[in-house]
Design a protein around this motif. Structure first.
Motif, PDB file in Angstrom:
ATOM      1  N   LEU A 140       0.827  -1.212   0.000  1.00  0.00           N
ATOM      2  CA  LEU A 140       0.000   0.000   0.000  1.00  0.00           C
ATOM      3  C   LEU A 140       0.861   1.262   0.000  1.00  0.00           C
ATOM      4  O   LEU A 140       0.492   2.268  -0.626  1.00  0.00           O
ATOM      5  N   VAL A 141       1.988   1.222   0.677  1.00  0.00           N
ATOM      6  CA  VAL A 141       2.909   2.365   0.658  1.00  0.00           C
ATOM      7  C   VAL A 141       3.415   2.611  -0.762  1.00  0.00           C
ATOM      8  O   VAL A 141       3.472   3.768  -1.225  1.00  0.00           O
ATOM      9  N   ASP A 142       3.774   1.549  -1.467  1.00  0.00           N
ATOM     10  CA  ASP A 142       4.238   1.707  -2.847  1.00  0.00           C
ATOM     11  C   ASP A 142       3.159   2.318  -3.739  1.00  0.00           C
ATOM     12  O   ASP A 142       3.450   3.147  -4.621  1.00  0.00           O
ATOM     13  N   ILE A 143       1.910   1.935  -3.521  1.00  0.00           N
ATOM     14  CA  ILE A 143       0.831   2.447  -4.363  1.00  0.00           C
ATOM     15  C   ILE A 143       0.524   3.896  -4.034  1.00  0.00           C
ATOM     16  O   ILE A 143       0.387   4.737  -4.938  1.00  0.00           O
ATOM     17  N   LEU A 144       0.429   4.238  -2.748  1.00  0.00           N
ATOM     18  CA  LEU A 144       0.053   5.594  -2.367  1.00  0.00           C
ATOM     19  C   LEU A 144       1.166   6.600  -2.627  1.00  0.00           C
ATOM     20  O   LEU A 144       0.894   7.792  -2.798  1.00  0.00           O
ATOM     21  N   CYS A 145       2.404   6.150  -2.643  1.00  0.00           N
ATOM     22  CA  CYS A 145       3.525   7.060  -2.907  1.00  0.00           C
ATOM     23  C   CYS A 145       3.790   7.250  -4.392  1.00  0.00           C
ATOM     24  O   CYS A 145       4.698   8.006  -4.758  1.00  0.00           O
ATOM     25  N   LEU A 146       3.027   6.574  -5.241  1.00  0.00           N
ATOM     26  CA  LEU A 146       3.240   6.680  -6.678  1.00  0.00           C
ATOM     27  C   LEU A 146       2.834   8.065  -7.158  1.00  0.00           C
ATOM     28  O   LEU A 146       1.781   8.588  -6.808  1.00  0.00           O
ATOM     29  N   TYR A 147       3.686   8.662  -7.968  1.00  0.00           N
ATOM     30  CA  TYR A 147       3.374   9.941  -8.604  1.00  0.00           C
ATOM     31  C   TYR A 147       3.702   9.828 -10.078  1.00  0.00           C
ATOM     32  O   TYR A 147       4.856   9.640 -10.456  1.00  0.00           O
ATOM     33  N   ASP A 148       2.679   9.931 -10.908  1.00  0.00           N
ATOM     34  CA  ASP A 148       2.848   9.822 -12.358  1.00  0.00           C
ATOM     35  C   ASP A 148       2.666  11.208 -12.953  1.00  0.00           C
ATOM     36  O   ASP A 148       1.611  11.555 -13.474  1.00  0.00           O
ATOM     37  N   GLY A 149       3.706  12.027 -12.858  1.00  0.00           N
ATOM     38  CA  GLY A 149       3.615  13.402 -13.333  1.00  0.00           C
ATOM     39  C   GLY A 149       4.466  13.675 -14.541  1.00  0.00           C
ATOM     40  O   GLY A 149       4.847  14.814 -14.783  1.00  0.00           O
ATOM     41  N   SER A 150       4.776  12.638 -15.294  1.00  0.00           N
ATOM     42  CA  SER A 150       5.644  12.835 -16.458  1.00  0.00           C
ATOM     43  C   SER A 150       4.947  13.579 -17.585  1.00  0.00           C
ATOM     44  O   SER A 150       5.565  14.298 -18.340  1.00  0.00           O
ATOM     45  N   THR A 151       3.624  13.412 -17.695  1.00  0.00           N
ATOM     46  CA  THR A 151       2.874  14.059 -18.772  1.00  0.00           C
ATOM     47  C   THR A 151       1.925  15.070 -18.184  1.00  0.00           C
ATOM     48  O   THR A 151       1.037  14.700 -17.421  1.00  0.00           O
ATOM     49  N   PRO A 152       2.075  16.346 -18.496  1.00  0.00           N
ATOM     50  CA  PRO A 152       1.166  17.350 -17.955  1.00  0.00           C
ATOM     51  C   PRO A 152      -0.262  17.091 -18.415  1.00  0.00           C
ATOM     52  O   PRO A 152      -0.514  16.752 -19.553  1.00  0.00           O
ATOM     53  N   GLY A 153      -1.196  17.282 -17.474  1.00  0.00           N
ATOM     54  CA  GLY A 153      -2.604  17.089 -17.794  1.00  0.00           C
ATOM     55  C   GLY A 153      -3.077  15.681 -17.580  1.00  0.00           C
ATOM     56  O   GLY A 153      -4.265  15.421 -17.563  1.00  0.00           O
ATOM     57  N   ARG A 154      -2.138  14.706 -17.427  1.00  0.00           N
ATOM     58  CA  ARG A 154      -2.556  13.325 -17.238  1.00  0.00           C
ATOM     59  C   ARG A 154      -1.953  12.720 -15.993  1.00  0.00           C
ATOM     60  O   ARG A 154      -2.347  11.636 -15.591  1.00  0.00           O
ATOM     61  N   GLY A 155      -0.979  13.397 -15.408  1.00  0.00           N
ATOM     62  CA  GLY A 155      -0.320  12.826 -14.255  1.00  0.00           C
ATOM     63  C   GLY A 155      -1.042  13.172 -12.975  1.00  0.00           C
ATOM     64  O   GLY A 155      -2.103  13.749 -12.935  1.00  0.00           O
ATOM     65  N   GLY A 156      -0.380  12.821 -11.879  1.00  0.00           N
ATOM     66  CA  GLY A 156      -0.943  13.076 -10.561  1.00  0.00           C
ATOM     67  C   GLY A 156      -0.645  11.929  -9.642  1.00  0.00           C
ATOM     68  O   GLY A 156      -0.149  10.873 -10.046  1.00  0.00           O
TER      69      GLY A 156
END
Length: 852
Positions: A140-156
């Motif tokens: 769960l730590v691995d999932i909640l710490c994930l940040y997919d911000g490589s593409t503007p408008g689609r990351g987060g």
């Protein structure tokens, strides 16, 4: 040449056909693999993962692990891998909904409810479950710490994805809020996202006359522990220290991912690259429209959840509340109520209450006034029929359809209610199931009435068989045998079956074996139950929809998320520090076991809780500051000031208050946080924040905890943080001026010998004279010889009535004996930007050094 060109064209056409065939093959192959992942893989992983608590002992409430930790580790690893792939995440929305609610949230719920072991078997069971929970929490730590911000408008971050995909959807449970609240409760938190106090194992009831009053009373009735709640808390085992560490890591990681700096940079870059102001205006308007729709969905969902709570107590109250709130139209129809019963399970509807409402016959009209339409007999009947028709019984056997149907609610115990429900089920399933004439088996008659009667009799017989075989109160020699089941269901008579159309023996034997091996179970939903194959089929068929609210990187969306999370996170910090919202010691935190030791405190007087609370509070306050959420930042900061324990009402004398603060490293850590935040963010904490800061300082002064000792060997807790703009000589003159004026305020200056007018006494008057000059117009300036006379003064003593000012109860910056010998090189600084690590780690390391 023409022949060669023709041959070339033919070859190109053949190649194009081959490429088309290859693309179609790979497309079909990918779709087949995707269906396997959606249906088989996710269900298998979820059911195997849930087997660690599927066989719970109701007497001891202990959990029997049914799989090895290696298998569980592989399952969690696959879950993390699937979530990390954004392309799969978009097509596994329904699957992840059940994984988060039925696996992760269920595990956290069980973790905080485990009983205190009173024998070796329970102790061993808890130890095994703790090992399994460690694996689950790491995933769960691995999932909640994930940040997919490589593409503007689609990351987060993960929190944004969960919030937009589930919490903003009226047909989905609140995955984001559920995980957040459960993590905070495992850390010691006691409130939900709305700030309503939650208590473990406490079931309350209201006697309000109206639905709105009942909701209001429910929200305001959770502030204190009753005798029943206190006794139940005494039997709850505290979450082990290493698991609390992982829960805190998940919270801190999710907060940092939400306030990721790259996220802000991408958003800012997207805003600044537009060349037209009109485009920016249209973009902001579109973002405002999305945020408005999200807020509306959140409000609607909150009201539906309140209506579900009232429905569980009394169905008429719940429906009346929904009509009054505008969720259901004033001209409510049976279809509206059936849809609420069908989709409201994820919002908190109790399956028992749903079954009771479906089985009720309703009220007939009365002379002089009829009851509301939703209480009428015709309304109940139509609601039941529409509810049954909402299930997808196509290509399902009658047994599988019955399992899926009974998994959506709990069948009532009254025979007449069961009869009405099964009749409606038979009318719907008898026309669609595999045994009907439209199915593959064609065992029922073509006449719809005969098919419904046959389905009804067989369904009733299956329920009797299920009760008979799996009821522990029935002796083994009195249980229904296979021959008896075949005899009762082979031929239902000419009114239902035509001659020669009896049910096959092999078909009935298969039903008997299926019930004997796997009973029909009505488990809870989401975090309260275990997924079954039939329920999974129903969930997948109901989940064939896409979210109506698109994903967005708007800052306003993150502000919405902050509004939902800051109260639970603040409560978790209070749980780490063992204090309530008013700064009082928490009852649950300080519960003592039989040996007299606090139940929920780790070693070193709560140093771990102090560190985790500091790290979480710093992460949250830093994120709120960067997001420019001034109101939330100030509210959060004010509550952290209350956690210091120095601003609560005086219920004891100074000695007890001093001892309480000195013995609590948690309160000391809260003081460090508020002082550092005030130094860094003094411009945004507001006037009330500064009032609290000075209240903390004045309380430390009153408790004789502010100074560095009688010989002034060590520095004071309050020190100059900015660069000194005065030269050394000017600084010396200023210091001597303060020395003389403060000494005079304490009665140490001979004012009668100077001949000057009488000055006002008091510490603040002296400080004012030092800054603004003397309050006597005839007083001359301070002469240089007067400064020289006071240059030998190294300390100022303010006498008190008890004469204990020389006794230092606690010196916050005093060094231990070992540090005096080793001459430490650290400067005792607990600022947030410490290079050695987080502020919590720095504070804990200093505690360890002092303890050694």
């Amino acid at each position: 040449v023409n022949e060669n060109e023709t041959d070339t064209d033919d070859e190109k056409e053949i190649d194009d056909e081959k490429e088309t065939d290859d693309e179609k093959y790979f497309s079909d192959h990918s779709n087949m693999v995707l269906r396997i992942v959606q249906d088989d893989l996710c269900l298998s992983l979820l059911m195997i993962g849930q087997s660690i608590w599927a066989y719970q002992d109701p007497k001891s409430r202990s959990l029997q692990g049914m799989i090895s930790t290696e298998v569980l580790s592989e399952i969690c690893s696959i879950f993390s891998t699937l979530w990390n792939m954004s392309s799969l995440r978009r097509v596994l929305t329904t699957q992840f909904e059940n994984i988060f609610a039925g696996f992760y949230q269920r595990a956290l719920s069980l973790l905080r409810k485990l009983p205190i072991p009173n024998d070796s078997a329970t102790f061993q069971t808890n130890q095994v479950f703790d090992a399994e929970m460690e694996i689950i929490l790491e995933s769960l730590v691995d999932i909640l710490c994930l940040y997919d911000g490589s593409t503007p408008g689609r990351g987060g971050g993960t929190l944004e994805s969960l919030f937009l995909a589930y919490d903003c959807d009226l047909k989905s449970p609140d995955i984001f809020s559920g995980l957040l609240v459960e993590l905070c409760r495992c850390c010691g938190g006691t409130v939900n996202e709305d700030g309503v106090t939650l208590q473990n194992h406490i079931v309350g009831s209201t006697q309000a006359e109206t639905p709105a009053a009942a909701v209001s009373e429910r929200q305001s009735s959770g502030g204190s522990l009753g005798s029943q709640g206190f006794e139940s808390l005494m039997n709850v085992r505290h979450v082990p220290a290493h698991l609390r560490e992982l829960c805190a890591e998940a919270l801190v990681g999710s907060v940092k991912s939400l306030f990721n700096e790259n996220h802000s940079l991408h958003t800012h870059a997207a805003d600044t690259t537009d060349t037209s102001l009109l485009q920016n205006t249209e973009k902001s308007q579109a973002g405002a429209t999305k945020v408005k729709s999200i807020r509306l969905a959140q409000q609607t969902k909150r009201q539906m959840r309140q209506g579900a709570e009232l429905f569980n107590e009394k169905p008429s109250k719940g429906i009346e509340f929904l009509v009054t709130s505008g969720i259901l139209s004033s001209n409510v129809t049976p279809g509206d109520v059936a849809a609420f019963l069908r989709n409201g399970i994820v919002l908190g509807l109790d399956k028992t209450a749903v079954g009771m409402y479906l089985g009720e016959v309703g009220k007939p009209p009365t002379a002089g006034g009829s009851p509301p339409c939703w209480q009428r007999d015709y309304f109940h009947k139509e609601t039941l029929l529409i509810y049954c028709s909402s299930f997808h019984f196509e290509n399902q056997s009658l047994l599988d359809g019955l399992r899926m149907f009974l998994a959506a609610f709990r069948l009532p115990g009254e025979a007449q209610q069961i009869d009405r429900i099964l009749q409606a089920f038979a009318e719907s399933c008898g026309r669609k199931c595999a045994e009907s004439q439209e199915g593959g088996l064609r065992l029922f008659q073509g006449d719809s009435k005969k098919a419904a009667d046959g389905a009804y009799l067989l369904s009733f017989s299956i329920i009797l068989l299920n009760t008979d075989l799996h009821n522990a109160n029935i002796r083994a020699d009195r249980k229904m045998s296979l021959d008896a089941f075949l005899r009762n269901n082979t031929n239902y008579g000419r009114d239902i079956m035509d001659p020669g159309c009896e049910l096959p023996k092999e078909y009935l034997e298969e039903i008997y074996e299926g019930i004997r091996e796997e009973p029909i179970r009505t488990e809870g939903e989401g975090a309260d139950g275990v997924m079954t194959l039939e329920r999974w089929k129903d969930v997948l068929r109901m989940g064939d929809y896409s979210s109506s609210i698109p994903h967005t990187d708007s800052v306003d969306v993150r502000e919405l998320i902050v509004e939902k999370m800051w109260m639970p996170v603040l409560s978790a910090i209070g749980g780490f520090w063992g204090v309530t919202q008013m700064g009082e010691p928490s009852e649950f935190y300080h519960l003592k076991s039989a040996g007299g030791v606090p139940n929920n405190r780790s070693g070193m007087l709560g140093a771990q809780g102090a560190r985790l609370g500091m790290d979480l509070s710093v992460a949250m306050l830093t994120g709120l500051r960067n997001l420019s959420c001034a109101d939330t930042f100030q509210s959060f900061f004010h509550q952290i000031c209350m956690y210091t324990g120095l601003l609560r009402e005086y219920k004891s004398d100074g000695v007890e208050r001093t001892a309480s603060f000195v013995n609590s490293v948690e309160c000391q850590s809260a003081v460090i946080i508020v002082l550092n935040i005030a130094a860094e963010c003094g411009g945004i904490i507001g006037s009330n924040g500064w009032k609290m800061i000075w209240g903390v300082i004045f309380e430390l002064r009153d408790l004789k905890l502010l100074g560095g000792g009688t010989n002034c060997k060590h520095r004071s807790l309050i020190m100059e943080s900015d660069l000194d703009h005065l030269c050394a000589e000017s600084r010396r003159d200023w210091s001597m001026l303060l020395v003389k004026e403060c000494g005079g305020a304490c009665g140490k200056s001979e004012q009668s010998s100077t001949g000057y007018g009488k000055q006002k006494s008091g510490m603040f008057s002296a400080f004012g004279r030092a800054i603004f000059g003397s309050d006597n117009e005839d007083a001359p300036l301070l002469a240089s010889q007067d400064i020289d006379e006071q240059s030998s003064a190294h300390s100022i003593k303010f006498p008190s009535s008890h004469g204990k000012e020389d006794l230092v109860l606690w010196d916050d910056l005093a060094t231990s004996d070992i540090e005096d010998e080793l001459e430490p090189n650290h400067n005792g600084n607990y600022m947030v930007n410490v290079s050695a690590g987080t502020v919590g780690n720095t504070f804990e390391n200093h505690l360890i050094q002092e303890d050694n």
